[in-house]
Design a protein around this motif. Structure first.
Motif, PDB file in Angstrom:
ATOM      1  N   THR A   1       0.853  -1.184   0.000  1.00  0.00           N
ATOM      2  CA  THR A   1       0.000   0.000   0.000  1.00  0.00           C
ATOM      3  C   THR A   1       0.890   1.235   0.000  1.00  0.00           C
ATOM      4  O   THR A   1       1.699   1.417   0.909  1.00  0.00           O
TER       5      THR A   1
ATOM      6  N   LEU B   1       1.582   4.870   0.701  1.00  0.00           N
ATOM      7  CA  LEU B   1       0.974   5.871   1.577  1.00  0.00           C
ATOM      8  C   LEU B   1       1.192   7.297   1.081  1.00  0.00           C
ATOM      9  O   LEU B   1       0.616   8.231   1.630  1.00  0.00           O
TER      10      LEU B   1
ATOM     11  N   VAL C   1       7.246  -0.950   6.745  1.00  0.00           N
ATOM     12  CA  VAL C   1       7.006   0.279   6.006  1.00  0.00           C
ATOM     13  C   VAL C   1       8.324   0.658   5.336  1.00  0.00           C
ATOM     14  O   VAL C   1       9.326   0.852   6.023  1.00  0.00           O
TER      15      VAL C   1
ATOM     16  N   TYR D   1       3.666  -1.470   3.449  1.00  0.00           N
ATOM     17  CA  TYR D   1       3.351  -0.071   3.153  1.00  0.00           C
ATOM     18  C   TYR D   1       4.619   0.604   2.658  1.00  0.00           C
ATOM     19  O   TYR D   1       5.722   0.202   3.020  1.00  0.00           O
TER      20      TYR D   1
END
Ligand SMILES: Cc1cc2nc3c(=O)[nH]c(=O)nc-3n(C[C@H](O)[C@H](O)[C@H](O)COP(=O)(O)OP(=O)(O)OC[C@H]3O[C@@H](n4cnc5c(N)ncnc54)[C@H](O)[C@@H]3O)c2cc1C
Lengths: 263, 328
Positions: A239, A241, B289, B305
């Motif tokens: 994903t 961001l 992330v 992410y």
């Protein structure tokens, strides 16, 4: 008496984001890859060079592998190794028992021509096959003490020269200390030092150094390679961001959601 | 005929690896139709026998000798070798921890037998056994055959979860046996002579939040933005080997195959491309992330992410946003 140190190193491929295999699955496809020295062993060479610089002595680097392994030997010379030895194979991977037997023979041979090595350094494990045993088997064959996982080495001198070595292994709550009489063998781990980069002068000098070489010979052991496989990867969707610092609130929302914000 | 498990401990404290080893040994022993025996080396480990039984050791051997006062690879290996002979063990097994791999290597060398390290699957056969083991710290699997009268193996760390056989009640009949190996002074040469240094605070391997930086951070000073965020989240700073090799961070911060394996709730990987040797150290993180200027970086592809931007802009903005919300 000048200190004699031997380092045993291995040439390994240097894959980036993915390991590709040959069609028959028995080797890493190295067509587009560079090669390097296994990192623990790169540190072993650095440690040996530093010890020899401080105490006065020589560093010999020994490798068993395909003829191309001279690249790793020359690299070792460019950062300070004095003598280079190649035990050549046909390039097929050797199992740990076979590798250790040929290395032990090689060391015996080097020690009949010259004196015994006070200290022999291995990497804790090789970066590719990671068998965790070649150094131990060599130590057993040569009847010398060996401990693995070493992150600090200090030589202790008695009247005539180096008498013993203090070796420290990092564990969760500090260091375990081992004291081995010389000659001894240690397996070192990356982090014991920060290996230097070769200088131009070192590189030039390394090209001229002679390499002793012979064909390795030893019987295969009981572990035989069938094939290599890549583990099944979980495919994940990422994903995104954001594409700038403006993504910060979205990242912090995520940290809150994951329960790591309130600390 | 047994599966003999070396039960790793440090001065009488059982290692998690010992429980994992018993867990891995149980199905194997069942397949072979033989019992699981455990060996605890040293008198100080005797109190651990009950736990070993709870985790499935049908017989626990406590090896005692005046030379067995602490850990030493030769002493432990020679003791295990003699017990393996006495029991005519089919398999001698432990977990591929530092000590597990070291003792098994010494045992194999002393026995003149092969040793297969870091197995993820073991299939006994009548002839040579089929085994899968890990290479490259777990980035690659290797199928091998193992031909030996006694199989000496370690199980890849974390390949076996540690659950007791009897979750609620204790194993009823603990069978404890004493074993006195014949040892001489030669095995004492490699024993631990002392210990020093201290435990650091939250170690990287157990930190709940890790902020990792790689070559993209650009300098040692550049890590200040990672330090800042790590402090706000009470996490630890980690790094790639590129950062270590440049002398920007100590090796104790390095995540990966030749560094530390981390398993935080969140790993923020900034300026790290995601080479396989880094990834194997980071993949146990629950969420990842990635912050990277390159949308095609492997770390971005593998992360949950990502922010595609300059870490020197994104990380300070995240810290700022955290402070803003906390002050509100
Ligand atoms: C046997 C062996 C063992 C190894 N063990 C380890 C290990 O334990 N741990 C480890 O980490 N490596 C290890 N390596 C090295 C590994 O292969 C890689 O070389 C290393 O991980 C690369 O580090 P890096 O991602 O920081 O650097 P690079 O691969 O150079 O990646 C830098 C990344 O930063 C990004 N970037 C640049 N500037 C910015 C910016 N301003 N903002 C955001 N992103 C930016 C780039 O797009 C790139 O993706 C090992 C290698 C070998 C051969």
């Amino acid at each position: 008496m000048a200190l004699r140190i031997l380092c045993c190193v291995k040439r390994v491929p240097s894959p980036g984001s993915r390991i590709n295999l040959t069609d028959d699955g028995t080797a890493v496809d190295a067509t587009h890859l560079g090669f390097t020295t296994s990192p623990h062993e790169e540190c072993a060479v650095e440690e040996a060079v530093v010890l020899a610089e401080h105490e006065g002595g020589t560093v010999t680097v020994l490798t068993l592998g395909p003829p191309e392994s001279v690249e790793q030997l020359r690299y070792a010379a460019s950062v300070g190794a004095d003598e280079l030895v190649l035990v050549a194979t046909d390039g097929a991977p050797w199992d740990p028992q076979r590798t250790a037997a040929a290395l032990a023979e090689a060391i015996k041979r080097l020690e009949t021509d010259q004196e015994t090595f006070d200290l022999i350094l291995f990497g804790n494990e090789s970066a590719d096959s990671g068998g965790f045993q070649v150094g131990v088997r060599v130590a057993n064959a040569l009847q010398r003490p060996m401990v693995n996982g070493i992150k600090r080495i200090e030589l202790n001198f008695d009247g005539d020269g180096p008498g013993s070595v203090s070796a420290r292994r990092a564990v969760d709550d500090g260091f375990e200390v081992y004291e081995l009489p010389l000659p001894a063998i240690l397996g070192v781990k990356e982090g014991i030092n920060l290996p230097r980069y070769p200088t131009m002068r070192g590189r030039l000098a390394s090209k001229k150094l002679e390499i002793s070489s012979w064909e390795g010979e030893a019987a295969p052991g009981g572990q035989a390679l069938v094939r290599l496989r890549r583990p099944v990867e979980q495919t994940s969707t990422t994903t995104i961001l954001g594409n700038s610092a403006a993504a910060a609130p979205a990242v912090v929302d995520l940290l809150e959601e994951l329960g790591v914000f309130d600390r | 005929m047994t599966v003999l498990v070396l039960l790793e401990h440090d001065r009488g404290e059982l290692a998690e690896a010992a429980r994992q080893a018993l867990n891995a040994a149980r199905p194997l022993a069942e397949e072979l139709g033989v019992p699981v025996h455990g060996v605890l080396v040293g008198e100080d480990a005797a109190p651990l026998a009950q736990t070993a039984a709870d985790f499935g050791a049908e017989v626990v051997h406590v090896a005692t000798h005046e030379l067995l006062s602490d850990y030493g690879p030769d002493a432990w290996a020679e003791t295990t070798r003699q017990l393996g002979d006495a029991l005519d063990a089919d398999v001698v097994l432990s977990v591929g921890s530092d000590r597990g791999n070291e003792v098994m290597a010494h045992l194999a060398a002393r026995s003149g037998l092969p040793f297969v390290a870091n197995c993820s699957r073991i299939a006994p056969n009548l002839g040579p056994w089929s085994i899968t083991r890990i290479q490259w710290g777990g980035s690659l699997l290797e199928d091998v055959t193992l031909a030996a009268p006694r199989k000496i193996v370690t199980i890849a760390h974390h390949a076996a979860a540690a659950t007791p056989v009897h979750p609620d009640c204790r194993a009823v009949d603990l069978r404890l046996e004493r074993f006195e190996p014949e040892l001489d002074e030669s095995v004492a040469v490699t024993m631990i002579r002392g210990r020093d240094g201290q435990r650091r605070g939250s170690t990287l391997s157990t930190a709940p939040v890790v902020i990792g930086g790689g070559r993209g951070v650009g300098s040692a000073d550049g890590f200040s933005v990672l330090e800042e965020l790590a402090e706000l989240l009470q996490g630890r700073v980690g790094c790639s080997r590129a950062a270590t090799n440049n002398g920007w961070r100590p090796h104790s911060d390095q995540v990966g195959q030749t560094g530390t394996r981390i398993s935080p709730d969140v790993y923020i990987a900034a300026g790290i491309s995601g080479a396989i040797q880094h990834w194997v150290g980071a993949m146990a993180a629950k969420k990842i992330v990635a912050i990277n200027t390159d949308p095609d970086a492997n770390m971005v592809a593998k992360a949950d992410y990502a922010v595609i931007a300059d870490l020197h802009e994104v990380l300070p903005a995240i810290s700022e946003e955290i402070r803003r919300r906390r002050d509100a």
